[in-house]
Design a protein around this motif. Structure first.
Motif, PDB file in Angstrom:
ATOM      1  N   GLY A   1       0.786  -1.177  -0.150  1.00 47.57           N
ATOM      2  CA  GLY A   1       0.099   0.005   0.079  1.00 47.57           C
ATOM      3  C   GLY A   1       0.621   1.288   0.078  1.00 47.57           C
ATOM      4  N   LYS A   2       2.013   1.299  -0.258  1.00 46.97           N
ATOM      5  CA  LYS A   2       2.818   2.280  -0.143  1.00 46.97           C
ATOM      6  C   LYS A   2       3.961   2.533  -1.429  1.00 46.97           C
ATOM      7  CE  LYS A   2       3.675   2.263   5.052  1.00 46.97           C
ATOM      8  NZ  LYS A   2       4.981   2.350   5.903  1.00 46.97           N
ATOM      9  N   VAL A   3       3.710   3.680  -1.969  1.00 51.66           N
ATOM     10  CA  VAL A   3       4.418   3.783  -3.094  1.00 51.66           C
ATOM     11  C   VAL A   3       5.962   3.925  -2.839  1.00 51.66           C
ATOM     12  CG1 VAL A   3       4.959   5.471  -5.222  1.00 51.66           C
ATOM     13  CG2 VAL A   3       2.603   5.202  -4.041  1.00 51.66           C
TER      14      VAL A   3
ATOM     15  N   THR B   1      -1.731   8.815  -7.040  1.00 48.03           N
ATOM     16  CA  THR B   1      -1.311   7.319  -7.092  1.00 48.03           C
ATOM     17  C   THR B   1      -1.117   7.110  -5.514  1.00 48.03           C
ATOM     18  OG1 THR B   1      -0.113   7.655  -9.076  1.00 48.03           O
ATOM     19  CG2 THR B   1       0.422   5.875  -7.677  1.00 48.03           C
ATOM     20  N   THR B   2      -0.504   7.885  -4.811  1.00 51.61           N
ATOM     21  CA  THR B   2      -0.336   7.577  -3.320  1.00 51.61           C
ATOM     22  C   THR B   2      -1.720   7.334  -2.788  1.00 51.61           C
ATOM     23  OG1 THR B   2       1.610   8.836  -3.190  1.00 51.61           O
ATOM     24  CG2 THR B   2       0.583   8.381  -1.131  1.00 51.61           C
ATOM     25  N   LEU B   3      -2.707   8.324  -2.955  1.00 52.73           N
ATOM     26  CA  LEU B   3      -3.990   8.273  -2.458  1.00 52.73           C
ATOM     27  C   LEU B   3      -4.845   6.869  -2.873  1.00 52.73           C
ATOM     28  CD1 LEU B   3      -5.184  12.040  -2.249  1.00 52.73           C
ATOM     29  CD2 LEU B   3      -4.627  10.719  -0.397  1.00 52.73           C
ATOM     30  N   TYR B   4      -4.561   6.505  -4.149  1.00 50.18           N
ATOM     31  CA  TYR B   4      -5.105   5.355  -4.608  1.00 50.18           C
ATOM     32  C   TYR B   4      -4.514   4.184  -3.874  1.00 50.18           C
ATOM     33  CZ  TYR B   4      -7.823   2.957  -8.349  1.00 50.18           C
ATOM     34  OH  TYR B   4      -8.672   2.151  -8.903  1.00 50.18           O
ATOM     35  N   ALA B   5      -3.248   4.020  -3.589  1.00 54.13           N
ATOM     36  CA  ALA B   5      -2.604   3.006  -3.036  1.00 54.13           C
ATOM     37  C   ALA B   5      -3.131   2.928  -1.400  1.00 54.13           C
ATOM     38  CB  ALA B   5      -1.137   3.017  -3.044  1.00 54.13           C
ATOM     39  N   LYS B   6      -3.413   4.035  -0.928  1.00 56.38           N
ATOM     40  CA  LYS B   6      -3.551   4.136   0.462  1.00 56.38           C
ATOM     41  C   LYS B   6      -5.107   3.640   0.801  1.00 56.38           C
ATOM     42  CE  LYS B   6      -3.613   7.562   4.498  1.00 56.38           C
ATOM     43  NZ  LYS B   6      -3.288   8.831   4.698  1.00 56.38           N
TER      44      LYS B   6
ATOM     45  N   GLY C   1      -2.871  -4.667   1.229  1.00 61.47           N
ATOM     46  CA  GLY C   1      -2.701  -5.708   0.470  1.00 61.47           C
ATOM     47  C   GLY C   1      -2.351  -5.391  -0.768  1.00 61.47           C
ATOM     48  N   MET C   2      -2.149  -3.987  -1.381  1.00 57.85           N
ATOM     49  CA  MET C   2      -1.966  -3.507  -2.510  1.00 57.85           C
ATOM     50  C   MET C   2      -0.402  -3.700  -2.708  1.00 57.85           C
ATOM     51  SD  MET C   2      -3.072  -0.264  -4.694  1.00 57.85           S
ATOM     52  CE  MET C   2      -2.938  -0.069  -6.402  1.00 57.85           C
ATOM     53  N   THR C   3      -0.093  -4.659  -3.631  1.00 50.97           N
ATOM     54  CA  THR C   3       1.613  -4.918  -3.755  1.00 50.97           C
ATOM     55  C   THR C   3       1.512  -5.281  -5.074  1.00 50.97           C
ATOM     56  OG1 THR C   3       2.289  -5.495  -1.569  1.00 50.97           O
ATOM     57  CG2 THR C   3       3.470  -6.281  -3.319  1.00 50.97           C
ATOM     58  N   GLY C   4       2.445  -4.526  -6.179  1.00 48.35           N
ATOM     59  CA  GLY C   4       2.312  -4.735  -7.607  1.00 48.35           C
ATOM     60  C   GLY C   4       2.700  -3.380  -8.246  1.00 48.35           C
ATOM     61  N   HIS C   5       2.654  -3.505  -9.623  1.00 50.48           N
ATOM     62  CA  HIS C   5       3.188  -2.429 -10.410  1.00 50.48           C
ATOM     63  C   HIS C   5       1.751  -1.703 -10.660  1.00 50.48           C
ATOM     64  CE1 HIS C   5       6.555  -5.354 -10.912  1.00 50.48           C
ATOM     65  NE2 HIS C   5       7.106  -4.494 -10.701  1.00 50.48           N
TER      66      HIS C   5
END
Length: 529
Positions: free
Chosen positions: A300-302, A334-339, A344-348
């Motif tokens: 979940g972190k860029v 992008t950061t807000l989307y991942a947060k 559990g968000m891990t990928g490209h």
């Protein structure tokens, strides 16, 4: 002139034959450059740094342990770049890719790859089971600790399936979203719906599966009565129709809808032929430049980010200054989307944005802005689609490979402390180093900037001055830009790409009479007619 399915057969044959002959004629020069590169590279600063760093880490660093990393998709520039990243950081890299028609991919010959495996390509008939089992077998056989997929658009969903199976059956970590999230991000309408549900701004987008649905979006009920007589449309209520499925024939179709008359609009939609089995999206047109981004997200972190101006067929990458307001706004988005998506968000994660022309022009050159200004600007950038996979823009991070490798390896629970092993004091975001003007592919530029302009002058399509400007652009790229595949310490992938791989596929095109309109040298993609 771009060929189409309606072009005469002899032009398609001539297109393939001429490119094969070009490769043959350049074989001696390409071979000489590759041999000279290998001979002089041990004496160059870059090569000495790579070897010194690898030896120092393995012999002198008390906390460093070489990892075994599987990188798939090494036939594309992005996969090759990621493989080189781990090699330069001192790790053992296993490469793998599909090799249709048994034609080796360029990454097969890279110095950075310790061992290469040919993968079974998923098919609609057989499914992805064999592909997934291939990956699990390689992971178990080679003791792989980390899998980094660098897939193309056609196998992104299968990588999501493979990630779930690998996490269940092995101890290997995968830098890949799960199947559900991969499907959500991959499909245009799912991505827009999910983004809207997260509270982020999106352009007006509609899923359409019939001509009737398409017309109802373009001509709202109260305006339909007078639609037949309409002669012009404001840009604020115009749309672009995009296929959700892979459709090379319509990929470059950017027709603005509705057309001047209802009859023309109906005829266009009929040609596109939206159905439940061939769905499209109608997305609001935003007049302005397009930008692509590439980011690495771990938990979940860029961890790494780059943004570049984009194009429909992108073959030149010039990273935006990291401190520019526009780059910062895309990073914040992008950061807000991942947060908001969660840990559990891990990928490209690669979002394509559209920005209104005036806003983009000002934001590109504004540096060092306040966070409040960045947040305000973020409301003026519009995501149009997402690629849940490595973007070719990752080549812009080739100068920060040690930091990028460490960012990837942070997913491993027993990864070395960065402050001890790499000399870093903080967990800094990995971004491009300033200094490189841009990245290009010399094979593409040789044809499009040198040879085709000559043909255009002969056919009186452009003036001699236009041809000379293109030649000067080619010279500028060769002198000041960096090739996306060639490295002086690792020249054989680029050599094979132009003297073996592409001539082989042009021969296949002739043999099977599968005609194409354009090629993307960086992704090995041939766009069928």
């Amino acid at each position: 002139m771009v060929l189409t399915s309606h072009s005469p057969t002899y032009l398609h044959v001539l297109q393939n034959v001429s490119l094969i002959l070009l490769s043959i004629s350049l074989l001696p020069l390409c071979t000489l450059i590759a041999i000279l590169s290998r001979l002089i590279s041990p004496y160059l600063k870059t090569s000495r740094h790579i070897q010194h760093y690898r030896k120092w880490r393995q012999a002198s660093s008390s906390t460093f342990r070489p990892r075994t990393i599987l990188v798939t998709g090494v036939g594309m520039s992005k996969g090759l770049n990621v493989a080189r990243t781990f090699y330069r950081a001192g790790h053992r890299v296993i490469g793998a890719d599909f090799e249709p028609y048994l034609i080796p991919v360029c990454g097969h010959f890279s110095t950075s790859i310790d061992k290469f495996y040919r993968l079974s390509k998923p098919t609609s008939e057989a499914g992805s089971a064999k592909h997934v089992q291939n990956l699990i077998d390689i992971i178990n056989k080679e003791g792989v600790e980390l899998w980094v997929p660098c897939s193309g658009i056609a196998s992104g969903i299968e990588d999501g399936e493979a990630a779930e199976a690998i996490s269940k059956e092995t101890r290997c970590k995968a830098v890949q979203f799960n199947l559900t999230l991969t499907e959500t991000l991959h499909e245009k309408h799912f991505f827009i719906d999910n983004t809207r549900n997260l509270g982020l701004n999106v352009p007006d987008t509609h899923l359409v599966t019939s001509e009737t649905e398409s017309l109802s979006v373009l001509y709202p009920e109260k305006a339909r009565a007078g639609a037949a007589g309409m002669q012009a449309q404001d840009d604020n209520c115009r749309y672009i129709m995009k296929s959700i499925l892979l459709d090379d024939s319509n990929r470059s179709n950017m027709t603005l809808l509705p057309l001047p008359t209802l009859r023309e609009t109906e005829a266009h939609i009929k040609r596109m032929n939206p159905t439940p089995f061939r769905p499209f999206v109608l997305q609001k047109f935003i007049r302005g430049p397009e930008y692509c981004t590439h980011s690495l997200i771990i938990g979940g972190k860029v961890k790494a980010f780059v943004a570049c101006p984009s194009a429909e067929l992108l073959m030149h990458y010039t990273p935006l200054p990291t401190s520019s307001a526009l780059s910062q706004a895309m990073l914040l988005y992008t950061t807000l989307y991942a947060k908001k998506t969660g840990n559990g968000m891990t990928g490209h994660f690669s979002i394509d944005f559209l920005v209104e022309e005036q806003v983009a022009r000002e934001a590109e050159t504004r540096m060092g802005v306040q966070e409040s200004e960045v947040r305000e600007l973020m409301q003026k950038i519009y995501p149009i689609e997402c690629n849940p996979r490595v973007h070719t823009a990752v080549v812009c991070l080739s100068d920060v490979c040690e930091d990028l490798a460490a960012a990837y390896l942070s997913i491993l629970p027993d990864h070395e402390p960065r402050g001890v092993a790499n000399g870093h004091k903080s967990e800094a975001l990995v971004v491009p180093q300033p200094g490189v003007l841009g990245y290009y592919w010399i094979g593409h530029d040789l044809v499009t900037r040198v040879l085709l302009p000559i043909l255009s002058v002969v056919r009186s399509e452009i003036a001699v001055g236009g041809m000379l400007r293109m030649w000067m652009e080619f010279v500028e790229h060769v002198l000041y830009w960096r090739d996306g595949t060639w490295e002086v310490w690792d020249p054989w992938p680029a050599w094979w790409l132009y003297v073996g791989y592409w001539p082989g596929f042009f021969l296949v095109s002739l043999w099977e009479r599968k005609w194409w309109s354009r090629c993307n040298v960086s992704t090995n993609k041939m766009f069928g007619c």
